[in-house]
Design an enzyme around this catalytic site. Structure first.
Site, PDB file in Angstrom:
ATOM      1  N   ALA A  30       0.844  -1.208   0.000  1.00 34.84           N
ATOM      2  CA  ALA A  30       0.000   0.000   0.000  1.00 34.84           C
ATOM      3  C   ALA A  30       0.871   1.247   0.000  1.00 34.84           C
ATOM      4  O   ALA A  30       0.529   2.267   0.592  1.00 34.84           O
ATOM      5  CB  ALA A  30      -0.926  -0.007   1.212  1.00 34.84           C
ATOM      6  N   ASN A  69       3.406   3.966  -2.416  1.00 32.08           N
ATOM      7  CA  ASN A  69       3.049   4.957  -3.440  1.00 32.08           C
ATOM      8  C   ASN A  69       2.378   4.319  -4.655  1.00 32.08           C
ATOM      9  O   ASN A  69       1.341   4.775  -5.118  1.00 32.08           O
ATOM     10  CB  ASN A  69       4.316   5.695  -3.888  1.00 32.08           C
ATOM     11  N   ASP A  97      -0.818  -4.536   3.301  1.00 32.63           N
ATOM     12  CA  ASP A  97       0.567  -4.128   3.527  1.00 32.63           C
ATOM     13  C   ASP A  97       1.063  -4.791   4.808  1.00 32.63           C
ATOM     14  O   ASP A  97       0.284  -5.243   5.651  1.00 32.63           O
ATOM     15  CB  ASP A  97       0.684  -2.600   3.640  1.00 32.63           C
ATOM     16  N   ASN A  99      13.812  -7.593  -2.737  1.00 37.71           N
ATOM     17  CA  ASN A  99      12.479  -7.791  -3.290  1.00 37.71           C
ATOM     18  C   ASN A  99      12.177  -9.241  -3.647  1.00 37.71           C
ATOM     19  O   ASN A  99      11.012  -9.649  -3.624  1.00 37.71           O
ATOM     20  CB  ASN A  99      12.266  -6.857  -4.486  1.00 37.71           C
ATOM     21  N   ILE A 116       4.445  -5.800 -10.407  1.00 35.55           N
ATOM     22  CA  ILE A 116       4.979  -4.440 -10.589  1.00 35.55           C
ATOM     23  C   ILE A 116       6.316  -4.273  -9.855  1.00 35.55           C
ATOM     24  O   ILE A 116       7.175  -3.502 -10.272  1.00 35.55           O
ATOM     25  CB  ILE A 116       3.954  -3.372 -10.116  1.00 35.55           C
ATOM     26  N   SER A 117       6.525  -5.023  -8.778  1.00 34.55           N
ATOM     27  CA  SER A 117       7.764  -4.884  -7.994  1.00 34.55           C
ATOM     28  C   SER A 117       8.990  -5.080  -8.892  1.00 34.55           C
ATOM     29  O   SER A 117       8.994  -5.924  -9.782  1.00 34.55           O
ATOM     30  CB  SER A 117       7.808  -5.929  -6.883  1.00 34.55           C
ATOM     31  N   ASN A 118      10.025  -4.299  -8.621  1.00 34.79           N
ATOM     32  CA  ASN A 118      11.267  -4.353  -9.407  1.00 34.79           C
ATOM     33  C   ASN A 118      12.350  -5.193  -8.751  1.00 34.79           C
ATOM     34  O   ASN A 118      12.313  -5.351  -7.527  1.00 34.79           O
ATOM     35  CB  ASN A 118      11.780  -2.928  -9.590  1.00 34.79           C
ATOM     36  N   ARG A 139       5.664   6.473 -21.069  1.00 31.32           N
ATOM     37  CA  ARG A 139       6.709   7.515 -21.017  1.00 31.32           C
ATOM     38  C   ARG A 139       7.193   7.850 -22.429  1.00 31.32           C
ATOM     39  O   ARG A 139       7.410   9.012 -22.775  1.00 31.32           O
ATOM     40  CB  ARG A 139       7.870   7.038 -20.141  1.00 31.32           C
ATOM     41  N   HIS A 153      12.701  -4.286 -18.557  1.00 32.80           N
ATOM     42  CA  HIS A 153      12.262  -3.030 -17.916  1.00 32.80           C
ATOM     43  C   HIS A 153      13.430  -2.439 -17.118  1.00 32.80           C
ATOM     44  O   HIS A 153      13.357  -2.203 -15.927  1.00 32.80           O
ATOM     45  CB  HIS A 153      11.068  -3.347 -17.005  1.00 32.80           C
TER      46      HIS A 153
HETATM   47  N1  APR Z   1       4.141  -7.688   2.381  1.00 33.01           N
HETATM   48  C1  APR Z   1       3.339  -6.633   2.116  1.00 33.01           C
HETATM   49  N2  APR Z   1       3.783  -5.390   1.892  1.00 33.01           N
HETATM   50  C2  APR Z   1       5.103  -5.195   1.967  1.00 33.01           C
HETATM   51  C3  APR Z   1       6.017  -6.253   2.238  1.00 33.01           C
HETATM   52  C4  APR Z   1       5.473  -7.538   2.453  1.00 33.01           C
HETATM   53  N3  APR Z   1       6.251  -8.593   2.714  1.00 33.01           N
HETATM   54  N4  APR Z   1       7.270  -5.736   2.247  1.00 33.01           N
HETATM   55  C5  APR Z   1       7.154  -4.423   1.960  1.00 33.01           C
HETATM   56  N5  APR Z   1       5.844  -4.099   1.794  1.00 33.01           N
HETATM   57  C6  APR Z   1       5.257  -2.785   1.510  1.00 33.01           C
HETATM   58  C7  APR Z   1       5.909  -1.655   2.285  1.00 33.01           C
HETATM   59  O1  APR Z   1       5.488  -1.632   3.638  1.00 33.01           O
HETATM   60  C8  APR Z   1       5.455  -0.439   1.493  1.00 33.01           C
HETATM   61  O2  APR Z   1       4.269   0.125   2.002  1.00 33.01           O
HETATM   62  O3  APR Z   1       5.430  -2.417   0.154  1.00 33.01           O
HETATM   63  C9  APR Z   1       5.201  -1.006   0.090  1.00 33.01           C
HETATM   64  C10 APR Z   1       6.122  -0.429  -0.952  1.00 33.01           C
HETATM   65  O4  APR Z   1       5.772   0.905  -1.082  1.00 33.01           O
HETATM   66  P1  APR Z   1       6.819   2.074  -1.351  1.00 33.01           P
HETATM   67  O5  APR Z   1       7.962   1.913  -0.437  1.00 33.01           O
HETATM   68  O6  APR Z   1       6.075   3.355  -1.368  1.00 33.01           O
HETATM   69  O7  APR Z   1       7.349   1.728  -2.820  1.00 33.01           O
HETATM   70  P2  APR Z   1       6.624   2.078  -4.208  1.00 33.01           P
HETATM   71  O8  APR Z   1       7.127   3.366  -4.701  1.00 33.01           O
HETATM   72  O9  APR Z   1       5.171   1.865  -4.072  1.00 33.01           O
HETATM   73  O10 APR Z   1       7.256   0.945  -5.153  1.00 33.01           O
HETATM   74  C11 APR Z   1       6.897  -0.409  -4.988  1.00 33.01           C
HETATM   75  O11 APR Z   1       7.023  -0.865  -7.335  1.00 33.01           O
HETATM   76  O12 APR Z   1       7.755   0.454  -9.091  1.00 33.01           O
HETATM   77  C12 APR Z   1       8.102  -0.560  -8.199  1.00 33.01           C
HETATM   78  O13 APR Z   1      10.483  -0.228  -7.902  1.00 33.01           O
HETATM   79  C13 APR Z   1       9.236  -0.128  -7.283  1.00 33.01           C
HETATM   80  O14 APR Z   1       9.678  -2.324  -6.410  1.00 33.01           O
HETATM   81  C14 APR Z   1       9.071  -1.079  -6.127  1.00 33.01           C
HETATM   82  C15 APR Z   1       7.542  -1.244  -6.066  1.00 33.01           C
END
Ligand code: APR
Length: 332
Positions: A33, A35, A57, A120, A143-145, A176, A200
């Site tokens: 949850a 950004n 989250d 990650n 989506i995660s990188n 983009r 990507h």
């Molecule tokens: N289970 C659930 N949520 C988790 C876990 C987990 N095991 N580990 C981390 N999180 C949550 C964090 O608590 C945080 O709220 O994932 C969220 C990630 O959010 P942000 O830090 O704001 O990162 P964001 O900018 O959303 O990017 C998330 O998307 O674009 C990709 O590179 C970016 O890998 C990154 C992902």
């Protein structure tokens, strides 16, 4: 999930008859949850893609707070989707049709997407296992990188049919690309077509300038080579440019791209997007997940569309695939 959606009125014998329209409604989970996840959930709620969106989250209270904040926009933005926030409660995600995985750490200035791999990978593996215990039929949007490697990891660890795991990255890179193209052409982005394939990563993505068009006219006929090359170069560092400005990676376009991909699945749109999927010989590659044009519908990605690449483009794709493959090897 069946529910009755909205009342529609029809005039019959001079009286209004209220009819209930029975509609198949869906459930979507967004893991992470932060950004990107919160933005994605917000866009999906405003598009009413599901009866319910669950935001999960690991951080206590974050998803509950963001979900409540979003619910309080329902009357302002005119949507009926319920948004529920939970802390690590996977039972609440049960029977989701689509699960979007954004959990993990984002990039910091100067970092590459690839440097996120160690942290990650562990997060993505456990998230996918937990999600599938409760939603064994779900399509998973990654989506995660580093997204290509995370998509591959999700596929290998879940052993799901390949069509049910899709990485979103190429849609963001293409958005983009179209944005920079529209600026160079001084035209609305919605009048511009462009596609980015390959990995990507800043060095692995391939903006296909030869296929870019403005209302059917080749962009190469309207822009000089230097300008077109600059558009491609800006696209490739599009994420890094924003990370430098923001101090963390971007979220509006990544969240919106995730929502657009989910929409194509939920609404069975059969739209064509560049997404990260498993290749088994297509584009000359096997055993990696990488961005190629695919048709997306209710079962996930359905077919890979083969573009007629020239020798340079095919060579760039091969190089990109090699980089993605060595990144996957780092998982071991
Ligand atoms: N289970 C659930 N949520 C988790 C876990 C987990 N095991 N580990 C981390 N999180 C949550 C964090 O608590 C945080 O709220 O994932 C969220 C990630 O959010 P942000 O830090 O704001 O990162 P964001 O900018 O959303 O990017 C998330 O998307 O674009 C990709 O590179 C970016 O890998 C990154 C992902």
């Amino acid at each position: 999930m069946q529910m009755y959606k909205k009342l529609s009125k029809s005039k019959k014998n001079s009286t209004f008859v209220v009819q209930l329209k029975k509609t198949k409604m869906s459930k979507i989970t967004v893991v992470g949850a932060g950004n990107v996840g919160a933005t994605c959930a917000n866009v999906m709620a405003q598009k009413e893609l599901a009866a319910e969106i669950v935001l999960l989250d690991i951080k206590e209270g974050v998803s509950e707070g963001k979900a409540l904040d979003m619910m309080q926009t329902a009357t302002l933005c005119d949507f009926d989707t319920r948004i529920k926030g939970v802390t690590n409660d996977y039972a609440a995600t049960a029977h989701s049709d689509v699960v979007v995985v954004t959990s993990g750490v984002p990039r910091k200035p100067g970092m590459t997407r690839e440097e996120l791999i160690g942290t990650n990978a562990g997060i993505v593996k456990s998230v996918v296992e937990n999600v599938l215990k409760h939603s064994p039929e779900a399509v998973i949007v990654m989506i995660s990188n580093p997204m290509d490697t995370m998509t591959y990891l999700a596929l290998k660890t879940s052993k799901l049919p390949k069509h049910r795991i899709i990485g979103m990255g190429g849609m963001l890179d293409s958005a983009r690309f179209k944005c920079y193209l529209s600026q160079a052409l001084q035209a609305p982005a919605s009048d511009v077509e462009g596609i980015v394939i390959g990995g990507h990563g800043d060095a692995t993505m391939i903006p296909l300038t030869r296929f870019a068009t403005y209302k059917g006219v080749a962009a190469s006929a309207l822009l000089d080579t230097d300008t077109l090359n600059k558009v491609a170069a800006n696209t490739m560092v599009g994420g890094a440019t924003l990370t430098k400005m923001l101090g963390t990676s971007a979220w509006y376009a990544p969240g919106a791209a995730g929502a657009m991909l989910v929409e194509a699945i939920i609404r069975d749109q059969k739209k064509m997007f560049p997404c990260c999927v498993l290749l088994e010989g297509e584009y000359g590659e096997t055993g990696i997940c990488i961005g190629v044009p695919v048709v997306v519908g209710k079962n996930g990605w359905e077919t890979i569309v083969q573009y007629d690449l020239n020798a340079d483009e095919q060579a760039a794709f091969k190089k990109s695939a090699g980089a993605v493959r060595s990144m996957n090897n780092a998982l071991n």
